[in-house]
Design an enzyme around this catalytic site. Structure first.
Site, PDB file in Angstrom:
ATOM      1  N   LEU B 125     -17.516 -37.710  53.185  1.00 44.31           N
ATOM      2  CA  LEU B 125     -18.132 -38.910  52.631  1.00 44.31           C
ATOM      3  C   LEU B 125     -17.081 -40.006  52.415  1.00 44.31           C
ATOM      4  CD1 LEU B 125     -20.637 -40.288  51.312  1.00 44.31           C
ATOM      5  CD2 LEU B 125     -19.965 -39.239  49.174  1.00 44.31           C
ATOM      6  N   PRO B 128     -11.576 -44.937  53.432  1.00 47.66           N
ATOM      7  CA  PRO B 128     -10.565 -45.764  52.749  1.00 47.66           C
ATOM      8  C   PRO B 128     -11.192 -46.796  51.808  1.00 47.66           C
ATOM      9  CG  PRO B 128      -9.958 -45.465  55.040  1.00 47.66           C
ATOM     10  CD  PRO B 128     -11.306 -44.838  54.880  1.00 47.66           C
ATOM     11  N   ARG B 243     -20.737 -30.416  41.846  1.00 45.02           N
ATOM     12  CA  ARG B 243     -19.989 -30.611  40.606  1.00 45.02           C
ATOM     13  C   ARG B 243     -20.027 -29.356  39.745  1.00 45.02           C
ATOM     14  NH1 ARG B 243     -24.394 -34.794  39.173  1.00 45.02           N
ATOM     15  NH2 ARG B 243     -23.059 -36.286  40.234  1.00 45.02           N
ATOM     16  N   GLN B 279       2.423 -21.593  13.164  1.00 47.86           N
ATOM     17  CA  GLN B 279       1.082 -22.150  12.973  1.00 47.86           C
ATOM     18  C   GLN B 279       0.761 -23.226  14.013  1.00 47.86           C
ATOM     19  OE1 GLN B 279       0.363 -23.996   9.128  1.00 47.86           O
ATOM     20  NE2 GLN B 279      -1.647 -23.050   9.058  1.00 47.86           N
ATOM     21  N   GLN B 336       3.239 -27.296  27.248  1.00 44.20           N
ATOM     22  CA  GLN B 336       3.900 -27.607  25.978  1.00 44.20           C
ATOM     23  C   GLN B 336       4.363 -26.321  25.286  1.00 44.20           C
ATOM     24  OE1 GLN B 336       4.415 -30.698  25.360  1.00 44.20           O
ATOM     25  NE2 GLN B 336       5.387 -30.538  23.359  1.00 44.20           N
ATOM     26  N   GLU B 363     -15.238 -35.079  43.695  1.00 46.25           N
ATOM     27  CA  GLU B 363     -16.680 -34.820  43.522  1.00 46.25           C
ATOM     28  C   GLU B 363     -17.218 -35.572  42.309  1.00 46.25           C
ATOM     29  OE1 GLU B 363     -18.535 -31.338  44.685  1.00 46.25           O
ATOM     30  OE2 GLU B 363     -16.925 -30.696  46.000  1.00 46.25           O
ATOM     31  N   GLY B 364     -16.782 -36.817  42.177  1.00 41.58           N
ATOM     32  CA  GLY B 364     -17.220 -37.669  41.077  1.00 41.58           C
ATOM     33  C   GLY B 364     -16.175 -37.698  39.987  1.00 41.58           C
ATOM     34  N   THR B 365     -15.637 -38.879  39.710  1.00 40.02           N
ATOM     35  CA  THR B 365     -14.625 -38.990  38.659  1.00 40.02           C
ATOM     36  C   THR B 365     -15.278 -38.785  37.288  1.00 40.02           C
ATOM     37  OG1 THR B 365     -15.049 -41.355  38.427  1.00 40.02           O
ATOM     38  CG2 THR B 365     -13.332 -40.717  40.008  1.00 40.02           C
ATOM     39  N   SER B 366     -14.427 -38.621  36.284  1.00 37.04           N
ATOM     40  CA  SER B 366     -14.954 -38.496  34.914  1.00 37.04           C
ATOM     41  C   SER B 366     -15.775 -39.730  34.558  1.00 37.04           C
ATOM     42  CB  SER B 366     -13.809 -38.330  33.914  1.00 37.04           C
ATOM     43  OG  SER B 366     -13.212 -37.065  34.072  1.00 37.04           O
TER      44      SER B 366
END
Lengths: 262, 379
Positions: B125, B128, B243, B279, B336, B363-366
């Site tokens: 799909l 550019p 998705r 902790q 981390q 497959e679709g951004t946030s």
């Protein structure tokens, strides 16, 4: 020669019993799996049946949750799965378990080879296989690593104490199977679906197989577990010598010998 | 008793995990470093049904449900996200649209070799100048009677360098705008089918993502999927399912990062105690475990809805959004917890950190998923 092979398997619990709960663990589908030491026995049976023709039946005694371990054996390729599940068999020790399994083996009809895992991951006695062969009055080979049909009889190789022993056995005979005996079984997704979506595990009671309940369950068990506490673990450090490849191979062997990898 | 999970699903998880641990985990680091598609493993995955998870058995598939599909993708991605991606894209945005929109002849001809893993599928799909805005595609297909003459430049094609069967989004009617887009099945080996160079990716490096160009490529009319002009509808339907796969993949990466973080926290001593006993580290692990569990439940619920024939567009978008952001956060926390070692390729969390990032993009951004969810919620 078409073989009729029976593999005795067990649904084992993954977790150790907690002291607060006494010596028993409630078995649930989540904490129960097919005994990993039974997998090589099943793999060896399936290889034999594939090469020689014949049928592989898996047999177990246990609570209803054991059904799922038997489903897994069907998914892995077994032709038939039979579970002896009866409240009157609860609390069986290895002797009572052996009596029930031996009775079920006879109930299943003529057989050629009866296989067991080398031990179970949750009780580790290794007694049921040898006891069953004695009850059935059939020869037994421990820690079989290969079984090769040879002109009507079977050449059985056994890995014991660092030696390879060879036996010639006439069918029917029984054997426990070494953890390294057979190649790993992979399971196709379709086989999982077919096994778990069907109702193929045959569930029988003691009465169904003609077993006298006086010889099963707690009543029929001569042994009692008095207490169970975790054994102290002593840390041991071992150095593995050699080049990187040799060290890796030696480490792999140690892991395999410990039964953690097949 | 667990929601959405039957004994069959437990067995799928256990048996797929055993395969992944044995066959893929030992090579995952190397195939990432070498950016190599591991055919030796892929060839074993085919007979197990990983490439036809939801395909009917009559077409050579495993005929499993969507929950099983999510489990397989999660478990693969737990050890190697690039292979999880290959399986997810192949199943959800190539095979699934063929099953859903293909006619009988197309299903019989195209699906069985894909379901058996003998052929690999791709979804073409992105161009550019067209990504999130799929309606902006410039690929053209000119009707030549019995075939279309296609010229297309597709980029960032997952599985691109190894794909045999590609769903190609093309403009069949330049004047019709969004309704002028169609899907043609392009097959490797057709004259004019050209695979570009592999993308030198930051993560998912074992997946052979590449460009695919079609230059004056004649695609027969029988390879038109659905009707002419249905392209965007097919694409959106495929992405609803796609998705879910990416969400499951993100859960797999996050699960792996969590496990490595816990393992390290239980080995590394600072100030005289295991760092997991501090902790601050314990709190991080608690947050990681909670988010992974929440992400997994969203994925399983959306999968369960799909299996039960209920609408799942909003739920799959929520699952993808939350799981992909969780993967990034959890992988970051795992780095981390590892301190400087987490930034070294000697530890796998460095790979998880790179792999996680793209799940928020493809497959679709946030951002697109937030738009989808907002439309579903606000109407």
């Amino acid at each position: 020669m078409a073989l009729n092979i029976i593999v005795c398997v067990k649904s084992v619990v993954l977790e150790a019993p907690s002291a607060a709960l006494g010596s028993s663990v409630e078995r649930t589908p989540r904490n129960s799996v097919l005994n990993p030491f039974d997998r090589p026995a099943l793999a060896l049976a399936l290889e034999l049946a594939k090469e020689e023709g014949g049928l592989v039946t898996t047999l177990s005694m246990g609570p209803p949750v054991s059904c799922w371990a038997l489903c897994e054996t069907l998914a892995l390729g077994a032709d038939r799965a039979v579970l002896i599940s009866d409240k009157k068999a609860a609390g069986s020790d290895t002797m009572a378990t052996t009596r029930v399994l031996a009775k079920a083996v006879n109930w299943l009809g003529p057989w050629d080879i009866l296989l067991f895992g080398s031990r179970t991951a949750d009780s580790d006695t290794g007694q049921v296989g040898p006891q069953a062969s004695a009850l059935l009055n059939k020869p037994f080979v421990g820690m079989a690593s290969s079984i090769i049909p040879k002109e009507g009889i079977f050449l059985v190789e056994s890995l014991t104490d660092g030696f390879v022993e060879q036996y010639l056995a006439n069918a029917p005979f029984a054997a426990s199977v070494h953890p390294n005996a057979a190649s790993v079984l992979d399971c196709a997704l379709a086989s999982i679906r077919q096994a778990f979506d069907s109702d193929r595990v045959e569930v029988l009671t003691l009465a169904d197989i003609g077993m006298d309940e006086a010889f099963a369950g707690e009543k029929g068990s001569p042994t009692r577990v008095i207490s169970m506490t975790p054994a102290p673990k002593a840390k041991k450090c071992a150095f593995i010598e050699g080049g990187a490849n040799e060290q890796a191979q030696a480490l792999l062997e140690k892991i395999r010998d410990a039964g953690l990898l097949f | 008793m667990e929601p959405f999970f039957s004994e069959k699903h437990h067995a799928v998880k256990r048996l797929v995990r055993a395969f992944c641990e044995r066959e893929i985990a030992p090579i995952a680091k190397d195939i990432d470093a070498q950016a190599r598609f591991p055919w030796e493993v892929v060839d074993k995955m085919g007979p197990l049904g990983f490439f036809g998870i939801q395909v009917p058995s009559s077409l050579g598939g495993a005929q499993m449900d969507t929950v099983s599909y999510a489990i397989v993708v999660e478990e693969l991605s737990r050890v190697c996200a690039g292979l999880g991606l290959a399986v997810s894209v192949h199943n959800s945005v190539c095979v699934y649209p063929l099953l859903t929109f293909g006619n009988d002849e197309q299903r019989q001809r195209l699906v069985p070799p894909l379901a058996r893993g003998e052929k690999i599928g791709a979804f073409c799909l992105t161009e550019p100048n067209a990504g999130s805005d799929a309606s902006a595609i410039e690929a053209t297909a000119i009707d030549q009677g019995d075939h279309y003459l296609v010229n297309a430049n597709k980029v960032f094609v997952t599985n691109g360098a190894v794909a045999d069967t590609c769903l190609m989004f093309v403009r069949t009617d330049p004047a019709a705008g969004r309704k002028g887009i169609s899907v043609l099945v392009a097959q490797r080996g057709t004259p004019g089918f050209i695979t570009g160079e592999l993308e030198d990716l930051s993560g998912m490096r074992c997946n052979p993502v590449s460009s695919i160009r079609l230059v004056d490529c004649a695609i027969p009319k029988e390879n038109l999927l659905g009707r002419q002009g249905m392209g965007l509808a097919i694409g959106l339907t495929a992405l609803d399912t796609g998705r879910l796969g990416i969400a499951a993949q993100a859960v797999g990466i996050a699960q792996a990062a969590l496990e490595e973080a816990v393992r390290y926290a239980n080995q590394r001593r600072q100030f005289g105690v295991l760092i997991g006993k501090h902790q601050a580290v314990g709190s991080m692990i608690a947050d990681m475990a909670t988010q992974v569990e929440a992400a997994r439940l969203l994925v399983l619920r959306a999968s369960w809805l799909k299996d039960n024939g209920a609408p799942f567009t909003k739920e799959s978008a929520m699952a993808k959004l939350f799981a992909s952001e969780t993967a990034s956060i959890v992988a970051d926390m795992a780095v981390q917890i590892h301190g400087g070692y987490g930034f070294s390729k000697s530890y796998p969390v460095e790979r998880y950190y790179r792999d996680a990032r793209v799940t928020r993009i493809y497959e679709g951004t946030s951002e697109i998923h937030r738009m989808v969810i907002a439309r579903c919620v606000s109407g």
